[in-house]
Design a protein around this motif. Sequence first.
Motif, PDB file in Angstrom:
ATOM      1  N   TRP A 160       0.811  -1.214   0.000  1.00  0.00           N
ATOM      2  CA  TRP A 160       0.000   0.000   0.000  1.00  0.00           C
ATOM      3  C   TRP A 160       0.848   1.271   0.000  1.00  0.00           C
ATOM      4  CZ3 TRP A 160       0.773   3.592   3.685  1.00  0.00           C
ATOM      5  CH2 TRP A 160       1.280   3.195   4.924  1.00  0.00           C
ATOM      6  N   SER A 161       0.263   2.295  -0.572  1.00  0.00           N
ATOM      7  CA  SER A 161       0.851   3.631  -0.563  1.00  0.00           C
ATOM      8  C   SER A 161      -0.282   4.638  -0.681  1.00  0.00           C
ATOM      9  CB  SER A 161       1.844   3.807  -1.718  1.00  0.00           C
ATOM     10  OG  SER A 161       1.173   3.662  -2.959  1.00  0.00           O
ATOM     11  N   LEU A 162       0.021   5.893  -0.408  1.00  0.00           N
ATOM     12  CA  LEU A 162      -1.010   6.922  -0.399  1.00  0.00           C
ATOM     13  C   LEU A 162      -0.412   8.244  -0.854  1.00  0.00           C
ATOM     14  CD1 LEU A 162      -4.032   7.170   0.483  1.00  0.00           C
ATOM     15  CD2 LEU A 162      -3.179   8.146   2.618  1.00  0.00           C
ATOM     16  N   ALA A 163      -1.129   8.931  -1.745  1.00  0.00           N
ATOM     17  CA  ALA A 163      -0.733  10.264  -2.196  1.00  0.00           C
ATOM     18  C   ALA A 163      -1.831  11.252  -1.828  1.00  0.00           C
ATOM     19  CB  ALA A 163      -0.498  10.271  -3.705  1.00  0.00           C
ATOM     20  N   PHE A 164      -1.440  12.467  -1.456  1.00  0.00           N
ATOM     21  CA  PHE A 164      -2.427  13.486  -1.100  1.00  0.00           C
ATOM     22  C   PHE A 164      -1.766  14.854  -1.085  1.00  0.00           C
ATOM     23  CE2 PHE A 164      -0.578  11.740   2.752  1.00  0.00           C
ATOM     24  CZ  PHE A 164      -0.231  12.859   3.492  1.00  0.00           C
ATOM     25  N   ASP A 165      -2.597  15.896  -1.147  1.00  0.00           N
ATOM     26  CA  ASP A 165      -2.149  17.278  -1.003  1.00  0.00           C
ATOM     27  C   ASP A 165      -2.612  17.793   0.353  1.00  0.00           C
ATOM     28  OD1 ASP A 165      -1.442  16.819  -3.603  1.00  0.00           O
ATOM     29  OD2 ASP A 165      -2.576  18.492  -4.454  1.00  0.00           O
ATOM     30  N   PHE A 166      -1.756  18.579   1.020  1.00  0.00           N
ATOM     31  CA  PHE A 166      -2.111  19.091   2.346  1.00  0.00           C
ATOM     32  C   PHE A 166      -1.411  20.425   2.555  1.00  0.00           C
ATOM     33  CE2 PHE A 166      -2.189  18.323   7.165  1.00  0.00           C
ATOM     34  CZ  PHE A 166      -3.521  18.682   7.248  1.00  0.00           C
ATOM     35  N   ASP A 167      -2.130  21.394   3.141  1.00  0.00           N
ATOM     36  CA  ASP A 167      -1.579  22.741   3.295  1.00  0.00           C
ATOM     37  C   ASP A 167      -0.800  22.913   4.594  1.00  0.00           C
ATOM     38  OD1 ASP A 167      -3.606  22.707   5.128  1.00  0.00           O
ATOM     39  OD2 ASP A 167      -4.606  24.528   4.426  1.00  0.00           O
ATOM     40  N   ARG A 168      -0.234  21.831   5.114  1.00  0.00           N
ATOM     41  CA  ARG A 168       0.607  21.884   6.303  1.00  0.00           C
ATOM     42  C   ARG A 168       1.886  21.095   6.045  1.00  0.00           C
ATOM     43  NH1 ARG A 168      -2.749  25.117   7.345  1.00  0.00           N
ATOM     44  NH2 ARG A 168      -3.693  25.620   9.366  1.00  0.00           N
ATOM     45  N   ASP A 169       2.932  21.419   6.810  1.00  0.00           N
ATOM     46  CA  ASP A 169       4.199  20.712   6.696  1.00  0.00           C
ATOM     47  C   ASP A 169       4.179  19.504   7.623  1.00  0.00           C
ATOM     48  OD1 ASP A 169       6.828  19.975   6.209  1.00  0.00           O
ATOM     49  OD2 ASP A 169       7.623  21.337   7.742  1.00  0.00           O
ATOM     50  N   LEU A 170       4.097  18.312   7.054  1.00  0.00           N
ATOM     51  CA  LEU A 170       4.143  17.082   7.838  1.00  0.00           C
ATOM     52  C   LEU A 170       5.602  16.663   7.962  1.00  0.00           C
ATOM     53  CD1 LEU A 170       1.105  15.174   6.285  1.00  0.00           C
ATOM     54  CD2 LEU A 170       1.169  16.631   8.326  1.00  0.00           C
ATOM     55  N   SER A 171       6.125  16.722   9.185  1.00  0.00           N
ATOM     56  CA  SER A 171       7.563  16.551   9.389  1.00  0.00           C
ATOM     57  C   SER A 171       7.960  15.132   9.770  1.00  0.00           C
ATOM     58  CB  SER A 171       8.055  17.519  10.470  1.00  0.00           C
ATOM     59  OG  SER A 171       7.306  17.352  11.668  1.00  0.00           O
ATOM     60  N   SER A 172       7.059  14.380  10.401  1.00  0.00           N
ATOM     61  CA  SER A 172       7.400  13.032  10.859  1.00  0.00           C
ATOM     62  C   SER A 172       6.223  12.096  10.648  1.00  0.00           C
ATOM     63  CB  SER A 172       7.778  13.039  12.346  1.00  0.00           C
ATOM     64  OG  SER A 172       8.898  13.864  12.589  1.00  0.00           O
ATOM     65  N   PHE A 173       6.549  10.831  10.331  1.00  0.00           N
ATOM     66  CA  PHE A 173       5.530   9.793  10.186  1.00  0.00           C
ATOM     67  C   PHE A 173       5.927   8.578  11.011  1.00  0.00           C
ATOM     68  CE2 PHE A 173       4.603  12.285   6.433  1.00  0.00           C
ATOM     69  CZ  PHE A 173       3.231  12.163   6.281  1.00  0.00           C
ATOM     70  N   TRP A 174       4.917   7.859  11.506  1.00  0.00           N
ATOM     71  CA  TRP A 174       5.118   6.572  12.157  1.00  0.00           C
ATOM     72  C   TRP A 174       4.385   5.515  11.338  1.00  0.00           C
ATOM     73  CZ3 TRP A 174       3.775  11.083  14.547  1.00  0.00           C
ATOM     74  CH2 TRP A 174       4.675  11.605  15.477  1.00  0.00           C
ATOM     75  N   ASN A 175       5.004   4.363  11.177  1.00  0.00           N
ATOM     76  CA  ASN A 175       4.438   3.243  10.411  1.00  0.00           C
ATOM     77  C   ASN A 175       4.334   3.544   8.916  1.00  0.00           C
ATOM     78  OD1 ASN A 175       4.101   1.716  12.769  1.00  0.00           O
ATOM     79  ND2 ASN A 175       2.060   2.566  13.112  1.00  0.00           N
ATOM     80  N   ALA A 176       5.068   4.538   8.445  1.00  0.00           N
ATOM     81  CA  ALA A 176       5.089   4.859   7.016  1.00  0.00           C
ATOM     82  C   ALA A 176       6.374   5.613   6.694  1.00  0.00           C
ATOM     83  CB  ALA A 176       3.881   5.697   6.618  1.00  0.00           C
ATOM     84  N   ASP A 177       6.795   5.544   5.441  1.00  0.00           N
ATOM     85  CA  ASP A 177       7.952   6.286   4.952  1.00  0.00           C
ATOM     86  C   ASP A 177       7.501   7.277   3.883  1.00  0.00           C
ATOM     87  OD1 ASP A 177       9.901   4.985   6.514  1.00  0.00           O
ATOM     88  OD2 ASP A 177       9.977   3.315   5.093  1.00  0.00           O
ATOM     89  N   VAL A 178       8.197   8.391   3.799  1.00  0.00           N
ATOM     90  CA  VAL A 178       7.896   9.401   2.786  1.00  0.00           C
ATOM     91  C   VAL A 178       8.638   9.055   1.497  1.00  0.00           C
ATOM     92  CG1 VAL A 178       8.029  11.837   2.163  1.00  0.00           C
ATOM     93  CG2 VAL A 178       7.535  11.182   4.526  1.00  0.00           C
ATOM     94  N   VAL A 179       7.889   8.869   0.416  1.00  0.00           N
ATOM     95  CA  VAL A 179       8.474   8.609  -0.893  1.00  0.00           C
ATOM     96  C   VAL A 179       8.829   9.920  -1.581  1.00  0.00           C
ATOM     97  CG1 VAL A 179       8.051   7.623  -3.189  1.00  0.00           C
ATOM     98  CG2 VAL A 179       7.198   6.460  -1.142  1.00  0.00           C
ATOM     99  N   ARG A 180       7.919  10.889  -1.455  1.00  0.00           N
ATOM    100  CA  ARG A 180       8.138  12.186  -2.091  1.00  0.00           C
ATOM    101  C   ARG A 180       7.354  13.255  -1.347  1.00  0.00           C
ATOM    102  NH1 ARG A 180       6.971  13.588  -8.501  1.00  0.00           N
ATOM    103  NH2 ARG A 180       7.811  15.721  -8.499  1.00  0.00           N
ATOM    104  N   LYS A 181       7.961  14.423  -1.215  1.00  0.00           N
ATOM    105  CA  LYS A 181       7.331  15.560  -0.541  1.00  0.00           C
ATOM    106  C   LYS A 181       7.744  16.812  -1.296  1.00  0.00           C
ATOM    107  CE  LYS A 181       7.575  18.050   3.882  1.00  0.00           C
ATOM    108  NZ  LYS A 181       8.164  18.026   5.250  1.00  0.00           N
ATOM    109  N   GLU A 182       6.745  17.534  -1.808  1.00  0.00           N
ATOM    110  CA  GLU A 182       7.073  18.675  -2.665  1.00  0.00           C
ATOM    111  C   GLU A 182       5.913  19.654  -2.709  1.00  0.00           C
ATOM    112  OE1 GLU A 182       7.516  19.117  -7.426  1.00  0.00           O
ATOM    113  OE2 GLU A 182       8.890  17.682  -6.493  1.00  0.00           O
ATOM    114  N   ASN A 183       6.134  20.871  -2.192  1.00  0.00           N
ATOM    115  CA  ASN A 183       5.150  21.957  -2.275  1.00  0.00           C
ATOM    116  C   ASN A 183       3.759  21.536  -1.806  1.00  0.00           C
ATOM    117  OD1 ASN A 183       7.130  23.679  -3.414  1.00  0.00           O
ATOM    118  ND2 ASN A 183       6.710  22.861  -5.464  1.00  0.00           N
ATOM    119  N   GLY A 184       3.699  20.903  -0.647  1.00  0.00           N
ATOM    120  CA  GLY A 184       2.415  20.507  -0.093  1.00  0.00           C
ATOM    121  C   GLY A 184       1.840  19.232  -0.666  1.00  0.00           C
TER     122      GLY A 184
END
Length: 258
Positions: A46-70
């Motif tokens: 599983w994976s998930l993509a979304f747009d969000f108007d906040r800076d998400l700095s840390s995740f638990w139980n998931a890794d960041v594949v890509r982070k760019e301009n929200g």
Amino acid sequence: MMSKARFRGFVTFSVFAAMLITNDWGKGFTGQILLFNTGTVPIENWSLAFDFDRDLSSFWNADVVRKENGRYIIRNRGYNADIRPGGYVEIGFSGAPGRVERPPTFVRPATREKTAKPSEYRVDVRVTSDWGEALNGEMTVTNLANRPLEDWTLEFGYDRDIERFWTADIVGRDAGRYVVRNAGYNAVIGPGQSVKLGFRAKPGGEVRPPSDVVLKTFYVTKGFERTETLRLEIETRDEGFVLSWSDLDDAWNYHILR
């Protein structure tokens, strides 16, 4: 006491997703993303993509594949790669600033199924022991591509009755054709790497290579393709919580109890 918050989620590919803000102190916040399998087969890699108007700095139980301009793409951490039917995974996160009022938008899965090209892998078979009535063998799958082969499934024809694999699962068989799935711990074959699949088959004797081999993978895209999303509401209660969402003219409710 009951509290209510607005969220955004989707119901597609047998997946339902929702975001919950659990604590907001103005300068920052913490929350959860919940991924539910509403289908009848496992959700793989599983994976998930979304747009969000906040800076998400840390995740638990998931890794960041890509982070760019929200825009975000997150994925499983291996140990939680698959979601069984009726099951779900919880993903924790923290971010800033707080006072979150708007939910994420363009929420969608980022995992795709792909059939590998014949030039991207090789399958070799050798016999390790043969006593006439049956044999033990080893099937080696080698990654010749420049990318990992993730959450792989191997389909092939074979001129023996394969009783079992020790390092993979037989998930389908019909008239000498087999579908074999990774065992979880060997789900990812890195570039230039191999996995060895020990098996037992009968009868013994000369063994031919497998025929009509097809290797399928579930990979996580790094692109920011967008799809429409649905509006969701959640009500938290002492015994659990209730999710409600709408899809055109149809209304849905999902009850999760402790």
